[in-house]
Design an enzyme around this catalytic site. Structure first.
Site, mmCIF file in Angstrom:
data_model
loop_
_atom_site.group_PDB
_atom_site.id
_atom_site.type_symbol
_atom_site.label_atom_id
_atom_site.label_comp_id
_atom_site.label_asym_id
_atom_site.label_seq_id
_atom_site.Cartn_x
_atom_site.Cartn_y
_atom_site.Cartn_z
ATOM 1 N N GLN A 119 14.018 -10.655 -2.422
ATOM 2 C CA GLN A 119 12.594 -10.430 -2.135
ATOM 3 C C GLN A 119 12.338 -8.953 -1.895
ATOM 4 O OE1 GLN A 119 11.160 -14.112 0.452
ATOM 5 N NE2 GLN A 119 13.165 -13.442 1.166
ATOM 6 N N VAL A 121 12.192 -4.882 -2.798
ATOM 7 C CA VAL A 121 11.741 -4.119 -3.975
ATOM 8 C C VAL A 121 12.447 -2.773 -4.055
ATOM 9 C CG1 VAL A 121 9.495 -5.266 -4.062
ATOM 10 C CG2 VAL A 121 9.752 -3.198 -2.671
ATOM 11 N N ASP A 122 13.540 -2.623 -3.276
ATOM 12 C CA ASP A 122 14.169 -1.295 -3.138
ATOM 13 C C ASP A 122 15.321 -1.039 -4.107
ATOM 14 O OD1 ASP A 122 16.295 -2.824 -2.007
ATOM 15 O OD2 ASP A 122 15.447 -2.569 0.006
ATOM 16 N N HIS A 130 10.086 -9.972 -6.309
ATOM 17 C CA HIS A 130 8.801 -9.302 -6.024
ATOM 18 C C HIS A 130 8.673 -7.953 -6.716
ATOM 19 C CE1 HIS A 130 8.566 -11.961 -2.175
ATOM 20 N NE2 HIS A 130 8.147 -12.598 -3.249
ATOM 21 N N CYS A 174 0.793 0.105 -15.585
ATOM 22 C CA CYS A 174 -0.635 0.245 -15.877
ATOM 23 C C CYS A 174 -1.225 -1.145 -16.051
ATOM 24 C CB CYS A 174 -0.879 1.080 -17.131
ATOM 25 S SG CYS A 174 -2.635 1.035 -17.606
ATOM 26 N N CYS A 218 -2.967 -1.160 -19.970
ATOM 27 C CA CYS A 218 -2.208 -1.236 -21.230
ATOM 28 C C CYS A 218 -0.762 -1.697 -21.026
ATOM 29 C CB CYS A 218 -2.226 0.124 -21.935
ATOM 30 S SG CYS A 218 -1.220 1.402 -21.112
ATOM 31 N N CYS A 260 -3.913 6.025 -15.576
ATOM 32 C CA CYS A 260 -2.886 5.926 -16.611
ATOM 33 C C CYS A 260 -3.101 7.043 -17.635
ATOM 34 C CB CYS A 260 -2.968 4.565 -17.292
ATOM 35 S SG CYS A 260 -1.906 4.444 -18.768
ATOM 36 N N GLY A 301 19.248 -12.317 5.581
ATOM 37 C CA GLY A 301 18.240 -11.368 6.049
ATOM 38 C C GLY A 301 16.814 -11.708 5.668
HETATM 39 ZN ZN LIG Z 1 -2.641 2.352 -19.518
#
Ligand SMILES: [Zn+2]
Length: 269
Positions: A100, A102-103, A118, A126, A129, A177, A217
């Site tokens: 879970q 994101v590191d 996650h 973006c 696109c 973007c 954890g």
């Molecule tokens: Zn874009």
């Protein structure tokens, strides 16, 4: 039988573990977590997908805090918990590691069969696109547009965020973007956002190949992780958890180890 022997036996008895990890793995690397021992929020709830996509002001606030938070988040290193779980995989005992977090610290420690449930904070997506950009490069855009923010100090918060309450974000310049002018969003699943189905399916298939589940954890308060424990329980798999404090799945556990993750897993190293 104490906790230590119990966990070692559990891992010895089950050779195809499905491992689910959460914030408690990364606190030893200096990344704060969201919840206390009772599973309650320690701080203001993180930004939701709806707020982020719904307004420019929310994105100004997010990226200003992220500009500062990334300076330290981008440099974090894996700790002994990540190393122990990488060792478990190298021994051929781990079917999949579903995180879970994101590191990307499990990958940095050498784990290969990882699903980032996650998403990952080192990438920006973006929403127009679908282009992806490295977060490190977006940091350069943020700093170039907002030089006066680049030298500010703030306390580190979870997920590469920084505590900047009371600041005026109105003048913060958010880069669009460069390809289509669309909204850039970190490539992570925000609260209120759906986890992509292919990630869930890959994890479900790995769970079907597994003979036990090991939670490390996590308080399992977020449903996207908790549902895998429910699925394991329905399939009759034994479930062990290493977590300081209560988890949402306490009544489904075969074994509960209430110790810091690195300490509880140190026998693997
Ligand atoms: Zn874009």
């Amino acid at each position: 039988m104490n906790d230590d022997t119990g966990l070692r036996d559990f891992i010895d008895r089950h050779g195809r573990l499905f491992v689910l990890t959460g914030a408690g793995c990364s606190t030893g690397s200096g990344i704060p977590d969201y919840r206390d021992a009772e599973g309650q929020w320690k701080r203001a709830q993180p930004m939701t997908f709806q707020a982020f996509m719904g307004g420019h002001r929310a994105r100004q606030r997010y990226w200003a805090r992220s500009l500062i938070g990334w300076r330290s988040f981008g440099r974090v290193r894996p700790n002994r918990t990540h190393e122990a779980l990488a060792r478990l995989e190298a021994q051929g005992r781990s079917e999949m590691l579903l995180t879970q977090n994101v590191d990307r610290l499990h990958q940095a420690a050498g784990s290969r069969a990882v699903v980032d449930l996650h998403g990952r904070l080192d990438r920006v997506r973006c929403m127009g696109c679908e282009a992806r950009f490295p977060r490190e490069g977006v940091q350069e855009w943020l700093v170039a547009l907002n030089p006066s923010w680049a030298t500010r100090e703030a306390e580190r918060a979870p997920d590469g965020d920084a505590d900047l309450d009371g600041a005026d974000f109105g003048g913060f310049d958010v880069p669009p973007c460069p390809r289509c002018g669309g909204v850039l969003k970190p490539d992570v699943v925000f609260f209120g956002e759906t986890v992509p189905a292919e990630r869930v399916d890959a994890a479900r298939r790995a769970l079907e190949r597994s003979d036990a589940m090991l939670v490390v954890g996590s308080s399992l308060m977020v449903f996207s992780g908790f549902r895998f424990v429910q699925a394991a329980a329905r399939a009759g798999l034994p479930i062990a958890a290493v977590n300081l404090g209560r988890t949402r799945a306490d009544d489904l556990l075969t074994l509960k180890v209430e110790r810091p993750c690195a300490e509880a897993l140190s026998f693997l190293l």
